[in-house]
Enzyme design. Structure first.
Site, mmCIF file in Angstrom:
data_model
loop_
_atom_site.group_PDB
_atom_site.id
_atom_site.type_symbol
_atom_site.label_atom_id
_atom_site.label_comp_id
_atom_site.label_asym_id
_atom_site.label_seq_id
_atom_site.Cartn_x
_atom_site.Cartn_y
_atom_site.Cartn_z
ATOM 1 N N LEU A 196 -2.100 5.883 -10.814
ATOM 2 C CA LEU A 196 -2.118 6.466 -12.157
ATOM 3 C C LEU A 196 -0.756 6.998 -12.596
ATOM 4 O O LEU A 196 -0.186 7.873 -11.947
ATOM 5 C CB LEU A 196 -3.116 7.635 -12.209
ATOM 6 C CG LEU A 196 -4.576 7.292 -11.917
ATOM 7 C CD1 LEU A 196 -5.378 8.547 -11.649
ATOM 8 C CD2 LEU A 196 -5.166 6.493 -13.057
ATOM 9 N N ILE A 205 1.660 12.597 -7.505
ATOM 10 C CA ILE A 205 2.147 11.766 -6.392
ATOM 11 C C ILE A 205 2.830 10.511 -6.929
ATOM 12 O O ILE A 205 3.904 10.130 -6.469
ATOM 13 C CB ILE A 205 1.015 11.416 -5.405
ATOM 14 C CG1 ILE A 205 0.507 12.684 -4.714
ATOM 15 C CG2 ILE A 205 1.499 10.404 -4.364
ATOM 16 C CD1 ILE A 205 -0.713 12.474 -3.832
ATOM 17 N N CYS A 206 2.224 9.868 -7.919
ATOM 18 C CA CYS A 206 2.821 8.655 -8.491
ATOM 19 C C CYS A 206 4.172 8.951 -9.133
ATOM 20 O O CYS A 206 5.114 8.170 -9.007
ATOM 21 C CB CYS A 206 1.873 8.019 -9.499
ATOM 22 S SG CYS A 206 0.365 7.367 -8.762
ATOM 23 N N THR A 207 4.281 10.078 -9.799
ATOM 24 C CA THR A 207 5.553 10.457 -10.416
ATOM 25 C C THR A 207 6.607 10.715 -9.351
ATOM 26 O O THR A 207 7.759 10.281 -9.496
ATOM 27 C CB THR A 207 5.370 11.685 -11.327
ATOM 28 O OG1 THR A 207 4.452 11.325 -12.374
ATOM 29 C CG2 THR A 207 6.682 12.142 -11.934
ATOM 30 N N LEU A 219 7.719 7.329 -8.188
ATOM 31 C CA LEU A 219 8.588 6.697 -9.184
ATOM 32 C C LEU A 219 10.008 7.255 -9.074
ATOM 33 O O LEU A 219 10.991 6.504 -9.078
ATOM 34 C CB LEU A 219 8.034 6.918 -10.592
ATOM 35 C CG LEU A 219 8.821 6.278 -11.735
ATOM 36 C CD1 LEU A 219 8.690 4.758 -11.689
ATOM 37 C CD2 LEU A 219 8.325 6.816 -13.079
#
Length: 154
Positions: free
Chosen positions: A38, A43-45, A48
């Site tokens: 997402l 965590i994804c940020t 990235l």
């Protein structure tokens, strides 16, 4: 199911601004496909940002973050983080690319944290996956790209 040594499946992804990307577009140079659940999640940020910080070390691989979020949301996420990492949407047909690479979680409706390295011919050279709620270690991807560049089996 995909495996190291197999040819990558034929897929099509949506890029921001109405552009598309096919498996053929990923040939000619290694490609690191980073499946994320997402956009905008913590965590994804973090992942990235880690990829952005490692772009030089991941060269010559083309780094492509793939999520089931719409392309416009992924572009907004990319801009909000001021990163140059490429993002691609697997929004429709929903999760078909993640599914083709064994990364789709049908119970949640989004990709698992799977990373797939393709060599320049479209063959799968390396696969890594971390459990839900955990961040992947970008150093593992750097090492895999480095081994691929050295010509050793990954």
């Amino acid at each position: 199911m995909i495996a190291v040594g197999a040819l990558a499946p034929q897929v099509r992804l949506a890029l921001p601004f109405g552009h598309g990307l096919t498996s053929q577009d990923l040939r000619g140079t290694p490609a690191l496909l980073v499946f994320l659940p997402l956009a905008f999640s913590p965590i994804c940020t973090g992942e990235l940002r880690a990829l952005q910080g490692a772009l030089k070390d991941l060269s010559p691989a083309r780094v492509l973050v793939i999520s089931c979020d719409p392309a416009s949301a992924l572009q907004a996420w990319r801009e909000s983080e001021a990163v140059s990492v490429e993002v691609a949407s697997d929004f429709w047909p929903h999760g078909s690319v993640a599914d083709a690479f064994g990364a789709f979680d049908p119970e949640r409706g989004w990709p698992r944290r799977r990373t797939v390295l393709l060599d320049g011919e479209g063959e799968i050279a390396w696969i890594d996956e971390v459990p839900p709620g955990h961040s992947r270690d970008v150093a593992l991807a750097i090492a895999a790209v480095s081994r691929l560049g050295a010509g050793s089996v990954v």
